[in-house]
Write a protein that holds these residues in place. Sequence first.
Motif, PDB file in Angstrom:
ATOM      1  N   UNK A  55       3.958   3.226   7.734  1.00  0.00           N
ATOM      2  CA  UNK A  55       3.184   4.217   6.970  1.00  0.00           C
ATOM      3  C   UNK A  55       2.613   3.599   5.694  1.00  0.00           C
ATOM      4  N   UNK A  56       3.402   2.717   5.057  1.00  0.00           N
ATOM      5  CA  UNK A  56       2.893   2.048   3.854  1.00  0.00           C
ATOM      6  C   UNK A  56       1.658   1.204   4.182  1.00  0.00           C
ATOM      7  N   UNK A  57       1.679   0.585   5.337  1.00  0.00           N
ATOM      8  CA  UNK A  57       0.519  -0.203   5.796  1.00  0.00           C
ATOM      9  C   UNK A  57      -0.603   0.697   6.341  1.00  0.00           C
ATOM     10  N   UNK A  75       0.828  -1.204   0.000  1.00  0.00           N
ATOM     11  CA  UNK A  75       0.000   0.000   0.000  1.00  0.00           C
ATOM     12  C   UNK A  75       0.860   1.252   0.000  1.00  0.00           C
ATOM     13  N   UNK A  76       0.213   2.387  -0.034  1.00  0.00           N
ATOM     14  CA  UNK A  76       0.948   3.663  -0.081  1.00  0.00           C
ATOM     15  C   UNK A  76       0.643   4.483   1.163  1.00  0.00           C
ATOM     16  N   UNK A  77       1.617   5.287   1.590  1.00  0.00           N
ATOM     17  CA  UNK A  77       1.397   6.111   2.782  1.00  0.00           C
ATOM     18  C   UNK A  77       0.333   7.183   2.552  1.00  0.00           C
ATOM     19  N   UNK A 129       8.564   3.817   7.793  1.00  0.00           N
ATOM     20  CA  UNK A 129       7.975   3.852   6.445  1.00  0.00           C
ATOM     21  C   UNK A 129       7.141   2.588   6.151  1.00  0.00           C
ATOM     22  N   UNK A 130       7.598   1.376   6.541  1.00  0.00           N
ATOM     23  CA  UNK A 130       6.693   0.229   6.385  1.00  0.00           C
ATOM     24  C   UNK A 130       5.373   0.435   7.127  1.00  0.00           C
ATOM     25  N   UNK A 142      13.975   5.376   8.719  1.00  0.00           N
ATOM     26  CA  UNK A 142      12.678   5.061   8.108  1.00  0.00           C
ATOM     27  C   UNK A 142      12.425   3.576   7.881  1.00  0.00           C
ATOM     28  N   UNK A 172      -1.026  11.055   3.064  1.00  0.00           N
ATOM     29  CA  UNK A 172      -0.224  12.265   2.863  1.00  0.00           C
ATOM     30  C   UNK A 172       0.155  12.891   4.204  1.00  0.00           C
TER      31      UNK A 172
END
Lengths: 293, 158
Positions: free
Chosen positions: A41-43, A1-3, A38-39, A34, A5
């Motif tokens: 945030x991706x989730x 998935x994508x973070x 970041x993982x 990160x 904003x």
Amino acid sequence: MKPASFEYHVPDTLEQALGLMSQYADEAKILAGGQSLVPAMNFRVAQPGMLIDLNRVNELSFIREEAGTFHIGAMTRERHLEFNSSLAKRAPLLTEAAPFIAHPQIRNRGTLGGSIVNADPAAELPVLMLALDARLKAQNASGERWIEAHDFFAGMFTTALASDEILVEIELPFMPLRTGWSFMEVAPRAGDYALMGVAALVTLDENGKCKKAKLVYLNAGDSPVDAKESARLLEGAALNDALIESAAAMASEKEINPFGNIHTSIDFQRHLANVLTKNALKQAVKRAEENLQ
Amino acid sequence: MTRSFPVTITVNEKEYKREVEPRLLLSDFLRHELGLTGTHVGCEHGVCGACTILFDGESVRSCLIFAIQADGHSIATVEGLAKDKDDLHPIQQAFWEAHGLQCGYCTPGILMTLVPFLKQNPNPTEAEIRHALSGNLCRCTGYQHIVDAVKLAAEKMR
């Protein structure tokens, strides 16, 4: 998935970063390497409204020696710890454990400070900070304070940092003379989170008796677990297999508090802790004896 | 939507200027903004290694970095390895010869992991090769032919 904003700030200096933190402490999250944030945030497990990226604050990346102590910047990459020759000599426990931290590509980016502040009880670096008696320097716009590693980890992903503080520096004393070390863990695959792991340190006195011992465990509770009572069993004695077995039994049955997960039962974690403790202590004692001469 | 920021990123020695939203992952920047689809995206949480690229010469996960963080930095992707299709990089040539891939999905990430590894370690043992590749998942080969290919590549490059 994508973070989701977020607003993004990228200070060039620590002073700018601290200024941003005093202004936005409640909504901002620090972006270090990160490699955990970041993982998340991706989730979309994490959806911070703002990131303050420390990757351009070069003054936070250093490894210096001063009067028997290492001073390490919080943004120092794990890969630089792994290959630093002074650390290998004076804090070899850290060098031995570094290759167990995730994968090489993660260590190229992941930072010492980031992993400490993330305070994942299954991570290696928080355990090592306890084992090595680290002191951690926290700073906000109005000043700085030093926190002992023992007082820093407050629970699962929770630390003693205030919301406007940044971890800026880590102080690690050189390992004492006549000290042996060992780091061992068991993971389903190389680089995965370990089911159980232990950092062991043994310091011998001039007669070869155990002066000080340390056993710190990962994935054994909601923070790194320092098994002080079990280590105390070893202190003051000439170490033999029977004593090592008692310490391992006590630590694995009484002092750790593992939760189990999809990969392991609690019983298996205790079993691993027992076996790893025995093996790690034996290796640490052997290395301490080699350092006696 | 948050505002976009201008970035200048060098990819395979070519400079690109674009406007990016902060949340754009570097992997998506490479694929969607630049059309460099050789960098593959697998898990998007740093486990599979398919998106491995070089960031200032070091192997990193492009799915765990935002494109905006690459502003002013130098990126290398699998597209930069071969001079042309008949002149492969020695690591690619070794993978071809030793059958180091089957479906090929993991291959770009593996190649980019190996470029700095073989530079730093021109004569690796099998254990070192397996450790270097521990962060790259391959669901086809069982790794044996990949390890063979790395040994062959090391030989070619010495």
